[in-house]
Enzyme design. Structure first.
Site, PDB file in Angstrom:
ATOM      1  N   GLU A 304       0.830  -1.207   0.000  1.00  0.00           N
ATOM      2  CA  GLU A 304       0.000   0.000   0.000  1.00  0.00           C
ATOM      3  C   GLU A 304       0.863   1.255   0.000  1.00  0.00           C
ATOM      4  OE1 GLU A 304      -3.030  -0.048  -0.593  1.00  0.00           O
ATOM      5  OE2 GLU A 304      -3.883  -1.945   0.093  1.00  0.00           O
ATOM      6  N   ARG A 308       0.817   3.775  -3.249  1.00  0.00           N
ATOM      7  CA  ARG A 308       0.200   5.087  -3.004  1.00  0.00           C
ATOM      8  C   ARG A 308       1.249   6.168  -2.771  1.00  0.00           C
ATOM      9  NH1 ARG A 308      -5.548   3.818  -0.062  1.00  0.00           N
ATOM     10  NH2 ARG A 308      -5.540   1.593  -0.453  1.00  0.00           N
ATOM     11  N   ASP A 437      -5.188  -9.925  -7.979  1.00  0.00           N
ATOM     12  CA  ASP A 437      -5.505  -9.037  -9.098  1.00  0.00           C
ATOM     13  C   ASP A 437      -4.309  -8.365  -9.771  1.00  0.00           C
ATOM     14  OD1 ASP A 437      -5.159  -7.608  -6.725  1.00  0.00           O
ATOM     15  OD2 ASP A 437      -6.975  -6.401  -6.906  1.00  0.00           O
ATOM     16  N   GLU A 573     -11.950   0.745 -10.290  1.00  0.00           N
ATOM     17  CA  GLU A 573     -11.581  -0.181 -11.372  1.00  0.00           C
ATOM     18  C   GLU A 573     -12.433  -0.057 -12.635  1.00  0.00           C
ATOM     19  OE1 GLU A 573     -11.853  -1.070  -8.164  1.00  0.00           O
ATOM     20  OE2 GLU A 573      -9.724  -1.382  -7.702  1.00  0.00           O
ATOM     21  N   THR A 662      -0.775   0.677 -10.215  1.00  0.00           N
ATOM     22  CA  THR A 662      -2.094   0.151  -9.851  1.00  0.00           C
ATOM     23  C   THR A 662      -2.881   1.124  -8.970  1.00  0.00           C
ATOM     24  OG1 THR A 662      -3.270  -1.822  -9.102  1.00  0.00           O
ATOM     25  CG2 THR A 662      -1.359  -1.151  -7.797  1.00  0.00           C
TER      26      THR A 662
END
Ligand code: DMJ
Length: 673
Positions: A304, A308, A437, A573, A662
């Site tokens: 994360e 980010r 994913d 998404e 992502t």
């Protein structure tokens, strides 16, 4: 002490090499006459009273001190000379800045130096006292305004050109010391005028959008303006109630902390840049410069914080050319490195960025497959920018290792991997949703990032898509929507996470990059399904998870929702995939679908006092049960992809030059197509 004792004991013994006072000379004892003649006579008498040895020692000491004095005078003179020259140099550099800027009025600031010589932790330079705030001077008509505020009818290009002209005029008239780039962000002169490091090649410079003013102007659409309005509303809530904290709680008008690193602010930086929100960007930049500190005793999740924070800082560096963001990226990148110190080199999930220690979750020594395989774009880019290969080495090793592992099913990977053994665990469960994913997404994206040379990545990607087709695709009833289900120990489940809706966009990106045309066909059918996950629900917003009906039943739609799954976290998404689909096909229906979704976000998740909230129940329009949380990805991803979806400017983050991580942070493709 010694002096007093000597005085009390009467005249000193001559052998002592010391200057002592006889009783008659002691202060207050009488006979004290401070005339010059008296002092001269008295000194001479004293000198004569000394033994030859004492005199020689004193003379030697004097001679020695004289020599030292001469030496130190010479070296101080040199130092003084160099200080004087340096300040002259500094003055010269400062005077040259405006001239250089005028001689070469580039749209973008000069590339920033990536200083690899400062060591792993560049915080020394970051701890400089904060610079005085940038003060705009000059008449108000010369001040730079946020591009979109007063110019509904103006085109993006017009506004950018206008901003540039104003900037130039301001520079000439007021010898403004800061550089203002094409989106109006202020870059301090001492950063922007640094010469590029010799280690840094052309490719390693920030990739900022170039030569846009040579293109035909592309008008800003009404829908883009609506996104800007939505962003501003979200930002208002964050600014008023959660400034500098991780996430806004818009209903309770407070905030929540996850890592305590201003997650929303960092995630939103490049969105503000792309939307042209200069004032907001500048304010956030100041927070990054003055308040963002990574030297904290806090556990962060490697994945994360990489996607980010590291991703957000790197992309903002590329878009703005401001080296502040690269310095911060290096700092966090270095602090995350302890995660890779495991027996298998498969990183731990958590790192304490202050202590430099890492560990798996308390209950297991497993890491999540998607997490350890979706940090590569960012660490590879950090290596390229810094010239320090350790970042890329660590993440490439993970990919190479995963490439060789057994336990895959036609390219599909399990969800967990053990940090001790390096083997997959919990075998037999395959999903394109949570925990797996972005493994698939990053296979393709790393291949594109690296100039389409790393064949193992492409092999793994192609094999995996074949695995999806073979094991996970089914069609629902009654609308025969193609969806991606899950496989658990040979049993198919018609469950699909909203997270899987990244897949149409990724497939389309692959097809755009020369992969099989049937990937594009699949993308088209899957994005229709993702849209239906919104359209078939009462609020027009998708739940977190849906179950598709495999058999037609009277009165039933394709999509079924379980009570535990009917929340919506403002996820990106579907909008992300709509953006790719529109870019590659130009089919306006994708924009229309996105527009519907934006309107429904506004209808059901917008909090009047500022911010948007995730909701608990997408099936209840009269009470969607607000959850009181705005996830950072709503600003980092959802609104950014909305804005790009509604744009007809293919150079607004050109997909042949940039690859989105992502978390929707664009990073440069190393060898642009
Ligand atoms: C984001 O943090 C990223 O997109 C990640 O890949 C998946 N989850 C969220 C958004 O849904």
């Amino acid at each position: 002490m010694y002096l007093g004792a000597a005085a009390a004991a009467g005249p000193p013994r001559r052998d002592f090499i010391s200057v002592t006072l006889g009783p008659e000379e002691a202060v207050g004892v009488g006979g004290y006459n401070n005339s010059k003649a008296w002092r001269r006579r008295s000194c001479w008498r004293k000198w004569k009273q000394l033994s030859r040895l004492q005199r020689s020692v004193i003379l030697f000491l004097f001679a020695f001190l004289a020599v030292c004095g001469v030496i130190s005078y010479t070296s101080m003179g040199e130092a003084w000379k160099s200080i004087t020259n340096k300040s002259l140099d500094d003055q010269r550099t400062e005077q040259e800045i405006p001239r250089l800027k005028l001689a070469n009025p580039a749209v973008l600031p000069a590339p920033q130096k990536a200083d690899v010589s400062r060591g792993d932790y560049p915080e020394l330079s970051l701890q400089k006292p904060p610079k005085p705030p940038h003060v705009r001077r000059g008449p108000s008509n010369l001040q730079i305004k946020a591009p979109w505020r007063d110019m509904k009818l103006k085109t993006r290009q017009d506004s950018m050109r206008a901003v540039e002209e104003l900037v130039e005029a301001d520079k000439v008239e007021k010898t403004e010391k800061s550089i203002i780039s094409w989106r109006g962000a202020v870059i301090e002169p001492d950063q922007s005028t640094e010469p590029p490091s010799s280690k840094i090649t052309e490719l390693e410079k920030p990739s900022s959008v170039e030569a846009e003013d040579q293109k035909e102007p592309v008008p800003i659409s009404e829908r883009q303006l609506a996104v800007i309005e939505a962003f501003r509303h979200a930002w208002k809530g964050y600014k008023d109630f959660a400034w500098g904290h991780d996430e806004l709680k818009p209903l309770s008008k407070s905030y929540s902390e996850w890592f305590g690193l201003g997650l929303t602010l960092i995630d939103a930086l490049d969105t503000m840049w792309i939307l042209g929100l200069k004032e907001e960007f500048e304010e956030a930049r100041k927070w990054v410069a003055n308040d963002l500190v990574f030297d904290k005793n806090v556990d962060v999740n490697l994945f994360e914080s990489t996607i980010r924070i590291l991703g957000g800082l790197l992309s903002t560096y590329h878009l703005s050319g401001d080296s502040l963001f690269l310095e911060k990226a290096k700092d966090i990148g270095n602090r995350l490195m302890p995660a890779f110190k495991t027996p298998s080199k498969i990183p731990y999930s958590d790192v304490n960025i202050g202590r430099g220690t890492a560990h798996p979750p308390r209950w297991t020594s497993d890491s999540t497959v998607a997490e350890v395989t979706s940090i590569q774009l960012e660490f590879r880019e950090l290596s390229r920018l810094t010239g320090d290969e350790k970042f890329q080495k660590a993440v490439d090793e993970v990919m190479k290792h995963v490439h060789t592992l057994s336990g895959k099913n036609d390219g599909l990977v399990p969800m967990f991997i053990n940090t001790n053994s390096g083997q997959f665990t919990h075998l037999g469960v395959y999903t394109l949703g949570a925990r797996a994913d972005s493994y698939y997404e990053y296979l393709l994206k790393q291949w594109i990032q690296g100039g389409k040379k790393e064949n193992e990545l492409l092999e793994d990607y192609m094999r995996a898509i074949e695995g999806v087709k073979k094991h996970l695709l089914q069609r629902s009833e009654p609308k025969k929507l193609t969806f991606v289900g899950e496989l658990a120990h040979g049993h198919f489940s018609a469950k699909m996470d909203h997270l899987v809706c990244f897949l149409p966009g990724t497939l389309a990106l692959g097809a755009h990059n020369g992969l099989a045309a049937d990937h594009m066909k699949l993308a088209e059918t899957l994005i229709e399904t993702c849209y239906q996950m919104y359209a078939q629900v009462e609020t027009g917003l998708s739940p977190e998870i849906v179950h598709f009906n495999l058999h037609a039943q009277k009165g039933h739609k394709d999509v079924e929702i379980k009570p535990a799954d009917r929340h919506n976290l403002l996820r990106p998404e579907t909008v992300e995939s709509l953006f790719y689909m529109y870019r590659f096909t130009g089919d306006k229906k994708y924009q229309d679908w996105g527009w519907e979704i934006l309107q429904n976000f506004n209808r059901y998740t917008r909090v009047p006092t500022g911010g948007y909230t995730s909701i608990n129940n997408v099936q209840n329009p009269s009470n969607p049960e607000p959850r009181d949380k705005m996830e950072s990805f709503f600003l980092g991803e959802t609104l950014k992809y909305m804005f790009l979806l509604f744009s007809d400017d293919i150079d607004l983050i050109n997909l042949d030059k940039y690859i989105f991580n992502t978390e929707a942070h664009p990073l440069p493709i190393w060898v642009p197509a």
